[in-house]
Design a protein around this motif. Structure first.
Motif, short mmCIF file in Angstrom:
data_model
loop_
_atom_site.label_atom_id
_atom_site.label_comp_id
_atom_site.label_asym_id
_atom_site.label_seq_id
_atom_site.Cartn_x
_atom_site.Cartn_y
_atom_site.Cartn_z
N GLN A 73 1.43 -1.20 0.19
CA GLN A 73 -0.25 0.18 0.37
C GLN A 73 1.33 1.09 0.02
O GLN A 73 1.74 1.60 0.66
N ILE A 74 0.67 2.14 -0.96
CA ILE A 74 1.35 3.28 -0.49
C ILE A 74 0.37 4.30 0.53
O ILE A 74 -0.49 4.46 0.12
N VAL A 75 1.40 4.98 1.78
CA VAL A 75 0.34 5.45 2.90
C VAL A 75 0.28 6.27 1.79
O VAL A 75 -0.78 7.67 2.30
N ASP A 76 1.68 7.55 1.95
CA ASP A 76 1.02 8.87 1.27
C ASP A 76 2.08 9.72 0.53
O ASP A 76 3.11 7.95 0.23
N ASP A 77 2.87 10.39 0.18
CA ASP A 77 4.12 10.36 -0.91
C ASP A 77 5.29 10.70 -0.35
O ASP A 77 6.30 10.00 -0.48
N GLN A 78 5.60 9.88 1.22
CA GLN A 78 6.27 9.77 2.22
C GLN A 78 6.50 8.34 2.61
O GLN A 78 7.27 8.53 3.92
N ALA A 79 5.38 6.90 2.45
CA ALA A 79 5.32 5.98 3.51
C ALA A 79 4.78 5.21 2.10
O ALA A 79 3.57 5.04 1.69
N LEU A 80 5.05 4.15 2.89
CA LEU A 80 4.46 2.84 2.29
C LEU A 80 4.49 1.67 3.40
O LEU A 80 5.14 1.66 4.18
N THR A 81 3.15 0.48 2.18
CA THR A 81 4.11 -0.49 3.36
C THR A 81 4.11 -1.58 2.41
O THR A 81 3.33 -1.61 1.38
N LEU A 82 4.66 -2.78 3.04
CA LEU A 82 5.77 -4.14 2.28
C LEU A 82 4.64 -4.85 2.31
O LEU A 82 4.21 -5.09 3.21
N GLY A 83 4.84 -5.98 1.44
CA GLY A 83 4.22 -7.53 1.52
C GLY A 83 5.89 -7.76 2.30
O GLY A 83 6.62 -7.63 2.23
N THR A 84 5.46 -9.14 1.96
CA THR A 84 6.86 -10.08 2.55
C THR A 84 7.15 -10.50 1.65
O THR A 84 6.65 -10.73 0.26
N ALA A 85 8.86 -10.53 1.92
CA ALA A 85 9.55 -10.84 1.01
C ALA A 85 9.80 -12.12 1.31
O ALA A 85 9.46 -13.26 2.09
N ALA A 86 9.59 -12.76 -0.14
CA ALA A 86 9.83 -13.97 -0.71
C ALA A 86 11.05 -14.74 0.24
O ALA A 86 11.54 -15.23 1.26
N ILE A 87 12.50 -14.12 -0.17
CA ILE A 87 13.07 -14.45 0.91
C ILE A 87 14.33 -12.88 0.75
O ILE A 87 14.17 -12.16 -0.43
N GLY A 88 15.44 -13.25 1.17
CA GLY A 88 16.30 -12.06 1.41
C GLY A 88 17.00 -11.54 2.78
O GLY A 88 16.74 -12.49 3.77
N PHE A 89 17.87 -10.92 2.44
CA PHE A 89 18.37 -10.20 3.96
C PHE A 89 17.08 -9.02 5.02
O PHE A 89 16.46 -8.95 4.29
N GLU A 90 17.30 -10.04 6.47
CA GLU A 90 16.36 -9.18 7.19
C GLU A 90 17.20 -8.20 7.20
O GLU A 90 18.17 -8.10 8.17
N PHE A 91 16.38 -6.80 7.67
CA PHE A 91 16.60 -6.09 8.66
C PHE A 91 16.24 -5.12 10.06
O PHE A 91 14.91 -5.47 10.31
N GLU A 92 17.06 -4.90 10.45
CA GLU A 92 16.47 -4.09 12.20
C GLU A 92 15.40 -3.34 11.81
O GLU A 92 15.86 -2.74 11.11
#
Length: 211
Positions: A73-92
């Motif tokens: 989802q695009i929340v506004d011009d400065q924020a969005l939400t992500l779907g789940t990454a299939a694989i990859g590096f995890e960020f704190e």
């Protein structure tokens, strides 16, 4: 042009394509010092209003620490939400990272046109009166479009991307998968706009299913 697939469909089929092929993809946006908190992403520099659900962002810091996510989802011009990454590096949470929005739309658009022609639809032939809306087998065409785009993208990555043995193997795999899927596909077409299938077609072949 409205396609049968989007970048998120590519990601679901091949989780590494946006990381494997940065030079074959088109970069739509880059931002530094992006803050990730769970599935929320804050981009102080903005620029997100041009994006949409189904686009793909790649987050990372150092080589080998990049992960692709579909935008939920695009929340506004400065924020969005992500779907789940299939694989990859995890960020704190709270880690500042770089973000790129990459797309394979140029390749997908060419494949889209190729597929329509393969089932007898020429969008430039106005007199024929048929366009992508005549296709009833949307899920079949979506799969073909994804495989064709992946084949094209990995072929373009040969010689310019990182692990060449891996890129070449994937290029060969997706070329074979796309060719095989094209030969076996059966696509229902509504030729008169009544919402019912009139013919089914494979590349270069048409069969009557309703008189």
């Amino acid at each position: 042009m409205v396609r049968f697939s989007n970048d998120a469909d590519l990601l679901a089929y091949e989780p590494n394509v946006f990381v494997d092929l940065p030079l074959a993809a088109q970069r739509r946006l880059r931002a530094e010092d992006v803050v990730v908190s769970g599935t929320s992403v804050a981009v102080a520099a903005g620029g997100l209003s041009s994006l949409a659900q189904g686009d793909v962002v790649v987050l990372g810091r150092e080589p080998g620490q990049w992960t692709a996510y579909a935008i939920d989802q695009i929340v506004d011009d400065q924020a969005l939400t992500l779907g789940t990454a299939a694989i990859g590096f995890e960020f704190e949470d709270g880690d500042p990272v770089a973000m790129e929005v990459r797309t394979f739309s140029p390749q997908a658009e060419l494949v889209h046109e190729e597929l329509l022609r393969a089932v007898g639809i020429d969008v430039e032939d106005v007199a024929a009166g048929l366009d992508a809306d005549a296709v009833l087998s949307v899920s079949v065409m979506r799969r073909l479009e994804v495989l064709g785009t992946l084949s094209s993208a990995y072929a373009a990555g040969v010689g310019i991307a990182g692990e060449q043995a891996l890129i070449e193997a994937k290029a060969a795999r997706y070329h074979k998968a796309f060719s095989g899927a094209m030969r076996s596909a059966r696509v229902l077409i509504d030729t008169d706009g009544d919402g019912r299938a009139d013919v089914w077609r494979t590349p270069g072949v048409a069969r009557i299913v309703r008189g």
